[in-house]
Design a protein around this motif. Structure first.
Motif, PDB file in Angstrom:
ATOM      1  N   ILE A 112      -6.468   0.983  -3.536  1.00  0.00           N
ATOM      2  CA  ILE A 112      -7.873   0.608  -3.393  1.00  0.00           C
ATOM      3  C   ILE A 112      -8.577   1.172  -4.622  1.00  0.00           C
ATOM      4  O   ILE A 112      -8.689   2.388  -4.786  1.00  0.00           O
ATOM      5  CB  ILE A 112      -8.498   1.179  -2.108  1.00  0.00           C
ATOM      6  CG1 ILE A 112      -7.616   0.838  -0.897  1.00  0.00           C
ATOM      7  CG2 ILE A 112      -9.907   0.647  -1.931  1.00  0.00           C
ATOM      8  CD1 ILE A 112      -7.417  -0.635  -0.674  1.00  0.00           C
ATOM      9  N   VAL A 113      -9.021   0.272  -5.506  1.00  0.00           N
ATOM     10  CA  VAL A 113      -9.532   0.682  -6.813  1.00  0.00           C
ATOM     11  C   VAL A 113     -10.996   0.285  -6.949  1.00  0.00           C
ATOM     12  O   VAL A 113     -11.370  -0.855  -6.635  1.00  0.00           O
ATOM     13  CB  VAL A 113      -8.720   0.030  -7.954  1.00  0.00           C
ATOM     14  CG1 VAL A 113      -9.219   0.518  -9.310  1.00  0.00           C
ATOM     15  CG2 VAL A 113      -7.236   0.329  -7.789  1.00  0.00           C
ATOM     16  N   LYS A 114     -11.818   1.228  -7.415  1.00  0.00           N
ATOM     17  CA  LYS A 114     -13.193   0.901  -7.765  1.00  0.00           C
ATOM     18  C   LYS A 114     -13.246   0.716  -9.278  1.00  0.00           C
ATOM     19  O   LYS A 114     -13.078   1.669 -10.042  1.00  0.00           O
ATOM     20  CB  LYS A 114     -14.164   1.994  -7.331  1.00  0.00           C
ATOM     21  CG  LYS A 114     -15.619   1.600  -7.621  1.00  0.00           C
ATOM     22  CD  LYS A 114     -16.617   2.589  -7.069  1.00  0.00           C
ATOM     23  CE  LYS A 114     -18.039   2.085  -7.324  1.00  0.00           C
ATOM     24  NZ  LYS A 114     -19.059   3.033  -6.833  1.00  0.00           N
ATOM     25  N   SER A 159       4.097   5.911 -10.086  1.00  0.00           N
ATOM     26  CA  SER A 159       3.734   7.335 -10.099  1.00  0.00           C
ATOM     27  C   SER A 159       2.227   7.523  -9.982  1.00  0.00           C
ATOM     28  O   SER A 159       1.731   8.649 -10.018  1.00  0.00           O
ATOM     29  CB  SER A 159       4.234   7.973 -11.403  1.00  0.00           C
ATOM     30  OG  SER A 159       3.638   7.329 -12.526  1.00  0.00           O
ATOM     31  N   ILE A 160       1.488   6.426  -9.847  1.00  0.00           N
ATOM     32  CA  ILE A 160       0.027   6.503  -9.754  1.00  0.00           C
ATOM     33  C   ILE A 160      -0.370   7.191  -8.449  1.00  0.00           C
ATOM     34  O   ILE A 160       0.179   6.909  -7.383  1.00  0.00           O
ATOM     35  CB  ILE A 160      -0.590   5.096  -9.838  1.00  0.00           C
ATOM     36  CG1 ILE A 160      -0.357   4.510 -11.239  1.00  0.00           C
ATOM     37  CG2 ILE A 160      -2.080   5.122  -9.527  1.00  0.00           C
ATOM     38  CD1 ILE A 160      -0.806   3.076 -11.379  1.00  0.00           C
ATOM     39  N   THR A 161      -1.329   8.095  -8.535  1.00  0.00           N
ATOM     40  CA  THR A 161      -1.776   8.848  -7.365  1.00  0.00           C
ATOM     41  C   THR A 161      -3.257   8.595  -7.105  1.00  0.00           C
ATOM     42  O   THR A 161      -3.973   8.067  -7.968  1.00  0.00           O
ATOM     43  CB  THR A 161      -1.559  10.356  -7.576  1.00  0.00           C
ATOM     44  OG1 THR A 161      -2.275  10.770  -8.746  1.00  0.00           O
ATOM     45  CG2 THR A 161      -0.076  10.667  -7.753  1.00  0.00           C
ATOM     46  N   GLU A 162      -3.711   8.978  -5.925  1.00  0.00           N
ATOM     47  CA  GLU A 162      -5.126   8.835  -5.593  1.00  0.00           C
ATOM     48  C   GLU A 162      -5.974   9.680  -6.545  1.00  0.00           C
ATOM     49  O   GLU A 162      -5.614  10.809  -6.882  1.00  0.00           O
ATOM     50  CB  GLU A 162      -5.371   9.261  -4.144  1.00  0.00           C
ATOM     51  CG  GLU A 162      -4.734   8.312  -3.138  1.00  0.00           C
ATOM     52  CD  GLU A 162      -4.988   8.728  -1.697  1.00  0.00           C
ATOM     53  OE1 GLU A 162      -5.708   9.722  -1.492  1.00  0.00           O
ATOM     54  OE2 GLU A 162      -4.465   8.058  -0.782  1.00  0.00           O
ATOM     55  N   VAL A 182      -8.638   5.120  -8.643  1.00  0.00           N
ATOM     56  CA  VAL A 182      -7.975   4.834  -7.379  1.00  0.00           C
ATOM     57  C   VAL A 182      -8.584   5.690  -6.274  1.00  0.00           C
ATOM     58  O   VAL A 182      -8.554   6.925  -6.342  1.00  0.00           O
ATOM     59  CB  VAL A 182      -6.457   5.101  -7.476  1.00  0.00           C
ATOM     60  CG1 VAL A 182      -5.778   4.789  -6.145  1.00  0.00           C
ATOM     61  CG2 VAL A 182      -5.841   4.271  -8.595  1.00  0.00           C
ATOM     62  N   LEU A 183      -9.126   5.039  -5.262  1.00  0.00           N
ATOM     63  CA  LEU A 183      -9.711   5.755  -4.133  1.00  0.00           C
ATOM     64  C   LEU A 183      -8.659   6.093  -3.081  1.00  0.00           C
ATOM     65  O   LEU A 183      -8.697   7.156  -2.459  1.00  0.00           O
ATOM     66  CB  LEU A 183     -10.812   4.910  -3.483  1.00  0.00           C
ATOM     67  CG  LEU A 183     -12.030   4.571  -4.363  1.00  0.00           C
ATOM     68  CD1 LEU A 183     -12.984   3.672  -3.596  1.00  0.00           C
ATOM     69  CD2 LEU A 183     -12.737   5.845  -4.801  1.00  0.00           C
ATOM     70  N   GLU A 184      -7.712   5.161  -2.893  1.00  0.00           N
ATOM     71  CA  GLU A 184      -6.736   5.337  -1.819  1.00  0.00           C
ATOM     72  C   GLU A 184      -5.481   4.544  -2.153  1.00  0.00           C
ATOM     73  O   GLU A 184      -5.544   3.506  -2.827  1.00  0.00           O
ATOM     74  CB  GLU A 184      -7.339   4.842  -0.502  1.00  0.00           C
ATOM     75  CG  GLU A 184      -6.465   5.047   0.721  1.00  0.00           C
ATOM     76  CD  GLU A 184      -7.123   4.518   1.985  1.00  0.00           C
ATOM     77  OE1 GLU A 184      -6.415   4.399   3.004  1.00  0.00           O
ATOM     78  OE2 GLU A 184      -8.327   4.220   1.948  1.00  0.00           O
ATOM     79  N   ILE A 185      -4.336   5.029  -1.717  1.00  0.00           N
ATOM     80  CA  ILE A 185      -3.073   4.315  -1.893  1.00  0.00           C
ATOM     81  C   ILE A 185      -2.451   4.095  -0.523  1.00  0.00           C
ATOM     82  O   ILE A 185      -2.377   5.020   0.289  1.00  0.00           O
ATOM     83  CB  ILE A 185      -2.101   5.098  -2.798  1.00  0.00           C
ATOM     84  CG1 ILE A 185      -2.620   5.092  -4.242  1.00  0.00           C
ATOM     85  CG2 ILE A 185      -0.702   4.488  -2.747  1.00  0.00           C
ATOM     86  CD1 ILE A 185      -1.777   5.894  -5.199  1.00  0.00           C
ATOM     87  N   TRP A 186      -2.039   2.861  -0.301  1.00  0.00           N
ATOM     88  CA  TRP A 186      -1.389   2.509   0.965  1.00  0.00           C
ATOM     89  C   TRP A 186      -0.178   1.650   0.646  1.00  0.00           C
ATOM     90  O   TRP A 186      -0.302   0.545   0.129  1.00  0.00           O
ATOM     91  CB  TRP A 186      -2.370   1.762   1.862  1.00  0.00           C
ATOM     92  CG  TRP A 186      -1.814   1.409   3.203  1.00  0.00           C
ATOM     93  CD1 TRP A 186      -1.604   2.250   4.245  1.00  0.00           C
ATOM     94  CD2 TRP A 186      -1.384   0.119   3.635  1.00  0.00           C
ATOM     95  NE1 TRP A 186      -1.068   1.569   5.309  1.00  0.00           N
ATOM     96  CE2 TRP A 186      -0.925   0.256   4.961  1.00  0.00           C
ATOM     97  CE3 TRP A 186      -1.337  -1.137   3.037  1.00  0.00           C
ATOM     98  CZ2 TRP A 186      -0.425  -0.815   5.690  1.00  0.00           C
ATOM     99  CZ3 TRP A 186      -0.845  -2.203   3.760  1.00  0.00           C
ATOM    100  CH2 TRP A 186      -0.398  -2.031   5.073  1.00  0.00           C
ATOM    101  N   ASN A 187       1.032   2.186   0.934  1.00  0.00           N
ATOM    102  CA  ASN A 187       2.284   1.525   0.559  1.00  0.00           C
ATOM    103  C   ASN A 187       2.264   1.216  -0.935  1.00  0.00           C
ATOM    104  O   ASN A 187       2.128   2.117  -1.739  1.00  0.00           O
ATOM    105  CB  ASN A 187       2.519   0.276   1.405  1.00  0.00           C
ATOM    106  CG  ASN A 187       2.854   0.627   2.848  1.00  0.00           C
ATOM    107  OD1 ASN A 187       3.265   1.748   3.141  1.00  0.00           O
ATOM    108  ND2 ASN A 187       2.683  -0.318   3.751  1.00  0.00           N
ATOM    109  N   ASN A 188       2.367  -0.050  -1.322  1.00  0.00           N
ATOM    110  CA  ASN A 188       2.378  -0.399  -2.745  1.00  0.00           C
ATOM    111  C   ASN A 188       1.036  -0.947  -3.212  1.00  0.00           C
ATOM    112  O   ASN A 188       0.941  -1.597  -4.238  1.00  0.00           O
ATOM    113  CB  ASN A 188       3.478  -1.432  -3.032  1.00  0.00           C
ATOM    114  CG  ASN A 188       3.220  -2.757  -2.338  1.00  0.00           C
ATOM    115  OD1 ASN A 188       2.558  -2.781  -1.303  1.00  0.00           O
ATOM    116  ND2 ASN A 188       3.740  -3.843  -2.884  1.00  0.00           N
TER     117      ASN A 188
END
Length: 512
Positions: A491-493, A465-468, A482-488
């Motif tokens: 991209i985390v800073k 359920s984690i979102t950008e 989270v900067l971006e989500i792609w499939n599973n």
């Protein structure tokens, strides 16, 4: 006093045994299972089973054909596979235990998916009470190099695991050797790593010479690397003794010059090579495979160790030019990529060293190491031609039959539940390769199997359920957003600049 009776469980050296013992032919007992003769490469010949009557013509044979360990569907699967072999005694193993379960067959896109979902399934079985502990599970693979994907994910998940019959991945000598080289490239003043690789391969720099070099470095207040660099430029052993007071043999000085030349080539290469390509270049440059063959005096063992290095290259392959650092700046430096890779390795090693092995640890081992053991639940992974069976056995009938006996051993380690998995693609030395499904899996009747195709996102895939924009926590990297989500993947800073910007599977993140 002569030997009157003898009983042996191994039939490896029957001719030698017969010739070396003067014994009544009626007083010898031989115990063995031709279905589980899996050490042909060590000289345990299958022919010793098959030719017993040539040595003892009057010997009587008693076949023990009841399996008290495994449920009926597992025994039936083992029978179906092993009956494909021609060179063996005819037996039909009967299950003492009843049950009409089925073997679970899982298809994945990649070897990483295979490892991740296997771990998910183990967690689910534990959570649902199907296992009393994770220690009841064994993951079996054909070669030691296959453990690395599982080890990395177990570390990220914080799940204890234990390797049987081998060292953990980062404890293996060949991995330590190559990592030490990479550490020296990253930092030539790392004297511990430098001492490890100075004579790999052998450069004739003996223990006495090394002690003299270290002593002189300490006296001068400089690093061992600086001493090596200086001596390599001084010309001859005579000049070195006159000016520095160090006695070196000519071969030792040649070895020092060889090492410095190699180091210069590697530090030049790192400017244009990512960590994976640099590691491959290094392994070829020092001809490490030949070194392994010489050290092991066994080409098969050397090949397995060389495959382990391939897994290290796979691990390094995610560090590519063009990725971002902690400040979201594009990395165009090979030195920076190598530094980040070594940081990850150090973090994993530290985590492994601080993880207790206990009764709740998942067992990982090669199939050879599993012989004689049993487990309530078994996962046989990498069921693909060229992996299991090995590629070099596919055109050699005798070797292929031994590989099939290995599959029989793997299947019959399971008491209650058996899972067999394969991947459509697998990373090998940084390159993606496709292998067909193992012929052994296809020898098991479909009515004993239930199939799950997880290549299309079904089955045990993780739903998050984690979102950008969400703030998240990772067990190793700490908190970040989270900067971006792609499939599973996310991209985390991370807030800790040591870890910076990373691509992480959502399964390993918790929303804060």
């Amino acid at each position: 006093m002569g030997v009157k009776y003898i009983s042996t469980r191994i039939l490896n050296n029957i001719p030698k045994l017969k010739l070396s013992l003067k014994i009544n032919k009626k007083n010898i007992t031989l115990i063995g299972d031709d279905f589980q003769s899996i050490y042909g490469r060590r000289g345990a010949l299958m022919e010793n089973f098959l030719n017993v009557k040539q040595y003892w013509p009057d010997i009587q044979m008693f076949k023990l054909q009841t399996n008290y360990r495994s449920k009926a569907h597992i025994v039936s699967a083992g029978n179906a596979v092993i009956k494909q072999n021609k060179n063996q005694y005819e037996k039909n193993i009967i299950a003492h235990r009843e049950g009409n379960d089925k073997i679970t067959v899982l298809t994945y896109n990649t070897d990483i998916d295979e490892a991740a979902n296997t771990i998910d399934l183990i967690k689910q079985m534990k959570d649902k009470g199907k296992l009393k502990s994770r220690g009841q599970v064994a993951i079996l693979y054909r070669t030691n190099s296959q453990s690395q994907n599982f080890e990395s994910l177990f570390v990220q998940e914080g799940i204890p695991y234990k390797i049987y019959g081998a060292f953990k991945f980062f404890e293996r000598k060949e991995i330590k050797d190559i990592l030490a080289y990479l550490k020296v490239i990253n930092n030539p003043f790392d004297t511990v790593s430098l001492k490890r690789v100075l004579n790999i391969p052998n450069r004739k720099i003996g223990k006495t010479s090394l002690e003299r070099l270290e002593s002189y470095a300490l006296e001068m207040g400089v690093s061992l690397y600086e001493i090596l660099l200086t001596l390599s430029e001084m010309g001859t052993t005579k000049i070195i003794e006159q000016e520095c007071g160090i006695k070196l043999t000519t071969p030792a000085l040649d070895g020092i010059k060889d090492f410095i030349e190699l180091f210069n080539q590697l530090t030049t290469a790192i400017k244009t090579l990512n960590p994976a390509d640099l590691t491959e270049y290094l392994v070829k440059k020092i001809d490490y495979k030949s070194y392994l063959i010489k050290e092991e005096d066994n080409e098969q063992s050397a090949e397995e160790k060389h495959e382990n290095i391939g897994q290290l290259i796979n691990m390094a392959s995610k560090y590519e030019f063009g990725t971002a650092n902690a400040n979201e700046e594009i990395i165009s430096s090979g030195e920076e990529l190598l530094r980040r890779f070594l940081e990850e390795v150090t973090l994993m090693v530290d985590t492994i060293e601080n993880t207790d092995e206990n009764s709740d640890a998942v067992k990982l081992m090669t199939i050879h190491s599993s012989k004689g053991l049993e487990f309530p639940a078994v996962f046989i992974v990498g069921a693909e031609d060229n992996i299991f069976p090995l590629a070099n056995s596919l055109l050699e009938p005798k070797m292929l039959e031994e590989e099939r006996r290995l599959m029989y051993v793997a299947i019959t380690r399971a008491k209650d539940a058996l899972f067999i998995s394969h991947a459509n693609s697998r990373m090998t030395r940084g390159q993606t390769k496709m292998n067909p499904v193992s012929r052994f899996l296809q020898e098991i009747p479909n009515d004993l199997l239930k199939f799950y195709d997880l290549t299309k996102g079904g089955g045990a895939q993780h739903q998050s359920s984690i979102t950008e924009g969400a703030t998240v926590r990772h067990k190793l990297f700490g908190t970040g957003y989270v900067l971006e989500i792609w499939n599973n993947l996310g991209i985390v800073k991370f807030h800790n600049p040591k870890f910076g910007l990373r691509k992480v599977e959502l399964r390993f993140l918790e929303e804060c």
